[in-house]
Design a protein around this motif. Structure first.
Motif, PDB file in Angstrom:
ATOM      1  N   GLY A   1     -20.395  -5.756   6.502  1.00 10.97           N
ATOM      2  CA  GLY A   1     -20.540  -5.992   7.938  1.00 10.97           C
ATOM      3  C   GLY A   1     -21.478  -4.993   8.589  1.00 10.97           C
ATOM      4  O   GLY A   1     -21.358  -4.709   9.766  1.00 10.97           O
ATOM      5  N   LEU A   2     -22.393  -4.451   7.808  1.00 14.65           N
ATOM      6  CA  LEU A   2     -23.237  -3.387   8.347  1.00 14.65           C
ATOM      7  C   LEU A   2     -24.708  -3.748   8.364  1.00 14.65           C
ATOM      8  O   LEU A   2     -25.520  -2.974   8.840  1.00 14.65           O
ATOM      9  CB  LEU A   2     -23.078  -2.106   7.492  1.00 14.65           C
ATOM     10  CG  LEU A   2     -21.673  -1.684   7.121  1.00 14.65           C
ATOM     11  CD1 LEU A   2     -21.723  -0.364   6.369  1.00 14.65           C
ATOM     12  CD2 LEU A   2     -20.807  -1.509   8.340  1.00 14.65           C
ATOM     13  N   TRP A   3     -25.082  -4.928   7.809  1.00 15.02           N
ATOM     14  CA  TRP A   3     -26.486  -5.088   7.464  1.00 15.02           C
ATOM     15  C   TRP A   3     -27.428  -5.016   8.658  1.00 15.02           C
ATOM     16  O   TRP A   3     -28.532  -4.514   8.537  1.00 15.02           O
ATOM     17  CB  TRP A   3     -26.695  -6.340   6.629  1.00 15.02           C
ATOM     18  CG  TRP A   3     -26.807  -7.633   7.364  1.00 15.02           C
ATOM     19  CD1 TRP A   3     -27.941  -8.119   7.925  1.00 15.02           C
ATOM     20  CD2 TRP A   3     -25.784  -8.608   7.589  1.00 15.02           C
ATOM     21  NE1 TRP A   3     -27.684  -9.348   8.489  1.00 15.02           N
ATOM     22  CE2 TRP A   3     -26.369  -9.672   8.305  1.00 15.02           C
ATOM     23  CE3 TRP A   3     -24.441  -8.688   7.257  1.00 15.02           C
ATOM     24  CZ2 TRP A   3     -25.658 -10.790   8.692  1.00 15.02           C
ATOM     25  CZ3 TRP A   3     -23.734  -9.807   7.644  1.00 15.02           C
ATOM     26  CH2 TRP A   3     -24.331 -10.843   8.356  1.00 15.02           C
TER      27      TRP A   3
ATOM     28  N   PHE B   1     -22.070  -4.944  14.716  1.00 16.27           N
ATOM     29  CA  PHE B   1     -22.481  -4.213  13.515  1.00 16.27           C
ATOM     30  C   PHE B   1     -22.326  -2.707  13.701  1.00 16.27           C
ATOM     31  O   PHE B   1     -21.998  -1.981  12.767  1.00 16.27           O
ATOM     32  CB  PHE B   1     -23.917  -4.590  13.147  1.00 16.27           C
ATOM     33  CG  PHE B   1     -24.018  -5.966  12.569  1.00 16.27           C
ATOM     34  CD1 PHE B   1     -23.856  -6.159  11.211  1.00 16.27           C
ATOM     35  CD2 PHE B   1     -24.216  -7.071  13.366  1.00 16.27           C
ATOM     36  CE1 PHE B   1     -23.914  -7.427  10.667  1.00 16.27           C
ATOM     37  CE2 PHE B   1     -24.274  -8.339  12.841  1.00 16.27           C
ATOM     38  CZ  PHE B   1     -24.125  -8.527  11.486  1.00 16.27           C
TER      39      PHE B   1
ATOM     40  N   ALA C   1     -18.668  -1.925  13.139  1.00 15.81           N
ATOM     41  CA  ALA C   1     -18.308  -1.928  11.715  1.00 15.81           C
ATOM     42  C   ALA C   1     -18.911  -0.714  11.014  1.00 15.81           C
ATOM     43  O   ALA C   1     -18.295  -0.123  10.124  1.00 15.81           O
ATOM     44  CB  ALA C   1     -18.778  -3.215  11.054  1.00 15.81           C
TER      45      ALA C   1
ATOM     46  N   TRP D   1     -10.354  -9.635   7.883  1.00 15.34           N
ATOM     47  CA  TRP D   1     -11.347  -8.848   8.633  1.00 15.34           C
ATOM     48  C   TRP D   1     -12.734  -9.469   8.473  1.00 15.34           C
ATOM     49  O   TRP D   1     -13.470  -9.648   9.449  1.00 15.34           O
ATOM     50  CB  TRP D   1     -11.372  -7.389   8.147  1.00 15.34           C
ATOM     51  CG  TRP D   1     -12.489  -6.618   8.781  1.00 15.34           C
ATOM     52  CD1 TRP D   1     -12.444  -5.958   9.976  1.00 15.34           C
ATOM     53  CD2 TRP D   1     -13.837  -6.486   8.302  1.00 15.34           C
ATOM     54  NE1 TRP D   1     -13.676  -5.426  10.269  1.00 15.34           N
ATOM     55  CE2 TRP D   1     -14.549  -5.734   9.261  1.00 15.34           C
ATOM     56  CE3 TRP D   1     -14.511  -6.946   7.174  1.00 15.34           C
ATOM     57  CZ2 TRP D   1     -15.903  -5.420   9.115  1.00 15.34           C
ATOM     58  CZ3 TRP D   1     -15.861  -6.644   7.022  1.00 15.34           C
ATOM     59  CH2 TRP D   1     -16.526  -5.885   7.995  1.00 15.34           C
TER      60      TRP D   1
ATOM     61  N   PHE E   1     -15.099 -10.961  11.348  1.00 15.80           N
ATOM     62  CA  PHE E   1     -16.432 -10.408  11.593  1.00 15.80           C
ATOM     63  C   PHE E   1     -17.483 -11.522  11.591  1.00 15.80           C
ATOM     64  O   PHE E   1     -18.301 -11.645  12.496  1.00 15.80           O
ATOM     65  CB  PHE E   1     -16.755  -9.365  10.518  1.00 15.80           C
ATOM     66  CG  PHE E   1     -18.081  -8.705  10.723  1.00 15.80           C
ATOM     67  CD1 PHE E   1     -18.206  -7.623  11.570  1.00 15.80           C
ATOM     68  CD2 PHE E   1     -19.215  -9.198  10.094  1.00 15.80           C
ATOM     69  CE1 PHE E   1     -19.431  -7.035  11.795  1.00 15.80           C
ATOM     70  CE2 PHE E   1     -20.449  -8.617  10.314  1.00 15.80           C
ATOM     71  CZ  PHE E   1     -20.556  -7.530  11.166  1.00 15.80           C
TER      72      PHE E   1
END
Lengths: 842, 125
Positions: free
Chosen positions: A312-314, A331, A334, B21, B25
């Motif tokens: 969930g970081l891209w 983002f 996350a 989660w 997301f």
């Protein structure tokens, strides 16, 4: 008297067992050495090769630093400088950071699990040859001035359009790396099945070494992270080679799609690099604290939690692209959340060190350096995870500093710690304490001197990737200092290389379990034996060498399972996932050149395609397919000479298992999950265009219609049903019916594929004209290619059945093919829904 | 081994909460992307989208909360503890339950983190 007699008999029996094991696991001599598939050899090749690539990329880094040492420098030409930094990043990430994980895991995981080898040794060897060929191809391009120049993330349209990037650079990057990704996914399959199914009896999930937990998580991440990049590569290469406009805004494309696909891969990749290195730390710390790690569950939390959150970081690599701030917010949140599990790991390590009595040593030195450097990188990470801060620091040397702190602290230092720690297992001797300490201090000091000033030059505004900079901006001094530091750092690395390569013949062997560790890999004899483990031990604790009395003696005397190789076959044990209960005695294959031949042929496909030699590419594709079929035909699902075998201690285990209990079924399942992820990434591309365009498909554009997609779906469903029915009827003993079904399924699959191609072809969809027909064609080609492979698989089963290699009892082949067809049916359904129904919705 | 009225934990139950989660997301991202992706009217308030994110968040928190509640209850019922290094079915079960508790707690916090931007951001800028 008689007791002595019995003792002598037992001694003789053991000798005989050891002789047989030695003979079975013997490494071939002479030129046949290169046919080896055993994990101990392949793992070492793999490790050495990735280190060689690291040194190569390190030299490129130094060249870049020399260029930047003084302002207005022309040590390198601008074009060559671009090639240098592009390859530096590419090689470090793709040819060192990820492969070193696979390499080290292939060497030590089986030892740690008391297994003789991983379940698919030939797959590991195949992966290694792919990696070597692809790596040499990509790296070698710089010697011809043909290396890619677009930076390690290859953003289009800079890299897709001939007018910006003439030559083959981006093609070499794309095709070379796609080929290497095959190796990574192969390793992921191997390591997941190895961890879940090849643990020793009694090693329940709660007793598994933490390294194995990390391997499981990271291999799982590879399965979901690499396929989006493969999908991106396919789109990218179709644009480069055939002018299909996926990233060309003039024809409806969007360069942002590449950024999304690249970073959906690229950010998890950072953790794919970091977690296995931290896994080494989790093995080293208990040994030198001389106590079990505190907080086992907390490490599992950290590994699994990081594994999930990292997906969930891209977009935090894309804060400056103009996405709406609500998306950036998700983002950013996350990215901050991932600091929680990462921090937990660091605290667990510190707590263990505080609670134990730390033994001073070179591996511990590198571990402490790693934690310090990584924490600094983590802190700047928390800073750049905030979008407003990132807008200031984006694409500056601040980011360069941050990523090197994270990667070198989180990965290189732990890996060097691992090299010093595990060297006695590989080389039978310890590396030098003195050289190790000198190297450590040179590296730690050199690293900080090189990279700390980059925070400052970045904040002063120095952009990344610039060839040179004017004097008088305050950048002169920090850059000069960075260059000096880089060379000090490199001197440290050189000392390690010297320490590894220097002749050690006059140095005594290290004693067995030289660091007094508690885990199974330290059972290894000095000098090492090729059989992997003497016998497959029974595990009752997390640190058996510390906590199970008499363990090593029982092991040496062969008092556990599989102490012998009566039939002169390579064997290891398969156990259940939760509790490690014995399930099967697995015969694993021995040396072969087929893996190397298949890798060379597959490499030829990618290399010929790079240079647009289409006829040669097609020939190489056919030959690759044939070589893989030969490999499978001769080496897989072999029917054993008996159904069961006595593995010792009164236990008899089957030699053949099919379906969900077999390792092959799991390998197919895991491969298809990865394959399915690549497919869903292409579908993501389709819907990405669907959301960004007001009308998609464009009004009036031809669409594939509903008729032919539905015909194709019906035929594909028929093939799927035939595959499933063939499995059931074959199991029930109706071999003749099963054969008819296999043949019919083959025909239905091919007809379904043809109908699907006809849909866009008959409607006149031209992929060059607009992104809509191009995305339709991509989904169609992907599905048809999979239908063709499915048809080939059914035909293969038919041939195996006629050859007597597939019977109602020994039916691995059709079990796995039926499983493939479940995935294939889902692929067909989703494709038809996307291309057939979405035009109706629009 | 049968634990009456209790789930036998495995790797799938372990990752249930972080999987929730991940879906939360993904859905939050998709909902915002669908609303804002044709970036035409960026000052228009997106109350509907924010409510949708709130709804997804409540569902996700309830689902994770259920996993958390179940795993805490079973972990306590089976004797709790933090070490779980015994060679028994019971200790393996307790280990999985406690790890599930930790992962569910992290996922719960993670969902709240991810939902927060929808509280403060009003439009598509």
């Amino acid at each position: 008297m008689s007791a002595t007699h019995d003792g002598r008999d037992a001694e003789e029996l053991r000798k005989g067992q050891e002789e047989r094991l030695n003979k079975v696991w013997e490494t071939p001599k002479g030129w046949r050495y290169w046919s080896v598939v055993n994990n101990t050899e392949v793992g070492i090749w793999y490790t050495a090769t990735s280190f060689a690539f690291m040194l190569f990329a390190g030299v490129l880094g130094l060249l870049a630093r020399v260029q930047l040492a003084v302002p207005e420098n022309d040590f390198l030409t601008a074009s060559f400088y671009n090639q240098v930094y592009t390859l530096h990043g590419t090689v470090m990430m793709f040819l060192f950071a990820v492969p070193i994980f696979e390499a080290v895991a292939i060497v030590i995981l089986p030892q740690m699990l008391g297994a003789r080898d991983l379940p698919f040794p030939r797959l590991s060897a195949f992966g290694y040859w792919c990696f070597l060929i692809g790596g040499v191809f990509v790296s070698g391009s710089i010697f011809f001035g043909a290396a890619p120049e677009g930076g390690w993330f290859m953003y289009p349209p800079l890299t897709t359009q001939e007018r910006f990037t003439p030559g083959y650079g981006p093609d070499i990057w794309l095709l070379g790396l796609s080929f290497i990704e095959v190796a990574s996914i192969a390793a992921a399959v191997e390591l997941i099945v190895g961890t879940l199914k090849c643990r020793p009896p009694g090693m329940r999930l709660n007793l598994m070494p933490l390294y194995a937990w990390y391997v499981l998580v990271v291999a799982g991440m590879i399965l979901f992270a690499f396929p989006p990049l493969i999908a991106g590569d396919i789109l990218f290469e179709l644009e480069r080679l055939f002018n299909w406009p996926f990233f060309d805004p003039e024809r409806g494309g969007d360069p942002m799609l590449w950024q999304h696909l690249f970073w959906i891969f690229g950010h998890p990749e950072v953790y794919i690099v970091f977690l296995p290195a931290i896994a080494l730390v989790a093995m080293i710390i208990p040994t030198f604290a001389q106590r079990p790690l505190i907080g086992y569950s907390w490490i599992v939390l950290a590994a699994v939690g990081t594994g999930f959150l990292s997906f969930g970081l891209w977009v935090h690599h894309m804060y400056a692209t103009g996405l709406p701030s609500i998306s950036l917010g998700f983002f950013s949140a996350a990215s901050e959340a991932v600091a929680i599990p990462t921090g937990v790991q660091v605290f667990v390590f510190i707590a263990t060190l505080l609670a134990g009595r730390v033994v001073n040593s070179v591996p511990m030195l590198f571990v402490s350096g790693a934690l310090a450097v990584f924490v600094i990188g983590g802190l700047t990470g928390v800073m750049v995870a905030l979008a407003p801060f990132d807008w200031q620091a984006h694409d500056t040397y601040f980011i360069v500093a941050h990523l090197h702190y994270v990667l070198i602290g989180g990965m290189l230092f732990p890996v060097v710690a691992g090299v010093y720690y595990y060297w006695p297992l590989v080389g039978s001797r310890r590396l030098s304490d003195r050289l190790g300490k000198i190297a450590f201090w040179l590296m730690l000091i050199g690293f900080n001197v090189a990279f700390f000033p980059m925070h400052l030059s970045g904040l002063m505004g120095m952009p990344r990737r610039v060839w040179t900079y004017p004097t008088g901006l305050g950048l002169d001094l920090p850059n000069l200092i960075s260059t000096v530091g880089a060379f000090i750092f490199a001197a440290g690395i050189l000392i390690i290389v010297f320490d590894i390569l220097r002749p050690k013949g006059n140095q005594p062997y290290a004693e067995r379990n030289t660091w007094n560790a508690g885990t199974l890999e330290w059972l290894s004899e000095v000098p090492g034996k090729s059989w992997g483990v003497r016998c497959v031990p029974i595990i009752k604790t997390r640190y058996p060498l510390w906590e199970q009395p008499g363990f090593m003696e029982d092991y040496d005397k062969g008092r556990f399972y599989l102490a012998d190789a009566e039939e002169l076959q390579r064997e290891t044990m398969v156990t259940s996932v939760l509790d490690g209960e014995p399930v099967q005695c697995l015969r694993v294959p021995g040396p072969t050149f087929m893996t190397m031949i298949a890798a060379i042929l597959l490499g030829a496909v990618f290399i010929f395609a790079t240079f647009h030699w289409w006829e040669a590419t097609l020939v190489a594709m056919v030959l690759t397919t044939i070589s893989i079929l030969v490999w499978l035909w001769r080496g897989t699902s072999l029917i054993p000479e008996k159904a069961e075998k006595d593995v010792g201690l009164g236990l008899s285990l089957p030699l053949y298992k099919s379906g969900p209990q077999s390792v092959g079924w799991w390998a197919m399942f895991i491969t298809m999950v990865g394959d399915g992820t690549a497919f869903l990434s292409l579908v993501f591309g389709y819907f990405f265009f669907f959301t960004i365009h007001e009308d998609f498909p464009p009004t009036g554009a031809p669409t594939p219609g509903l008729l032919w997609p539905l015909v194709s779906l019906a035929l594909t469903a028929g093939a799927w049903a035939a595959a499933w029915a063939a499995l059931k009827t074959n199991k029930a003993g109706n071999v003749a019916v099963a054969r008819v079904l296999m043949a019919g399924g083959t025909g239905l699959a091919l007809a379904g594929g043809a109908a699907l191609v006809w849909a866009p072809y008959g409607a006149g969809l031209d992929p060059v004209s607009h992104v809509y027909p191009a995305t339709v064609w991509v989904l169609v080609i992907w599905t048809v290619a999979h239908a063709a492979v499915g048809a080939l698989m059914l035909a293969y089963c038919l041939a195996r059945s006629f050859a007597g290699r597939l019977t109602p009892v020994y039916d691995i082949d059709i079990e796995n093919v039926a499983l493939y067809w479940h995935f294939m049916a889902a692929t067909g359904l989703i494709t038809v829904a996307a291309i057939g129904l979405s035009p109706l919705a629009a | 081994m049968a634990f009456s009225r209790h789930t036998e934990d495995n790797l799938w139950t372990l990752i249930a909460a972080p999987t929730v989660w991940a879906f939360h997301f993904l859905l939050s991202y998709v909902v915002a992307a669908v609303e804002c992706a044709p970036n035409s009217d960026i000052f228009e308030p997106i109350g509907g989208t924010r409510l949708l994110v709130a709804g997804i968040t409540v569902i996700a928190l309830v689902a994770i909360g259920f996993v958390l509640w179940r795993s805490i209850r079973e972990w306590r019922y089976h004797g709790g503890g933090y070490r779980h290094n015994e060679d028994t079915d019971l200790d393996r079960e307790r280990f999985l339950e406690f790890s599930t508790v930790l992962l569910a707690a992290l996922s719960f916090v993670g969902v709240i983190f991810v939902a927060m931007p929808a509280l403060t951001i009003w439009d598509c800028r």
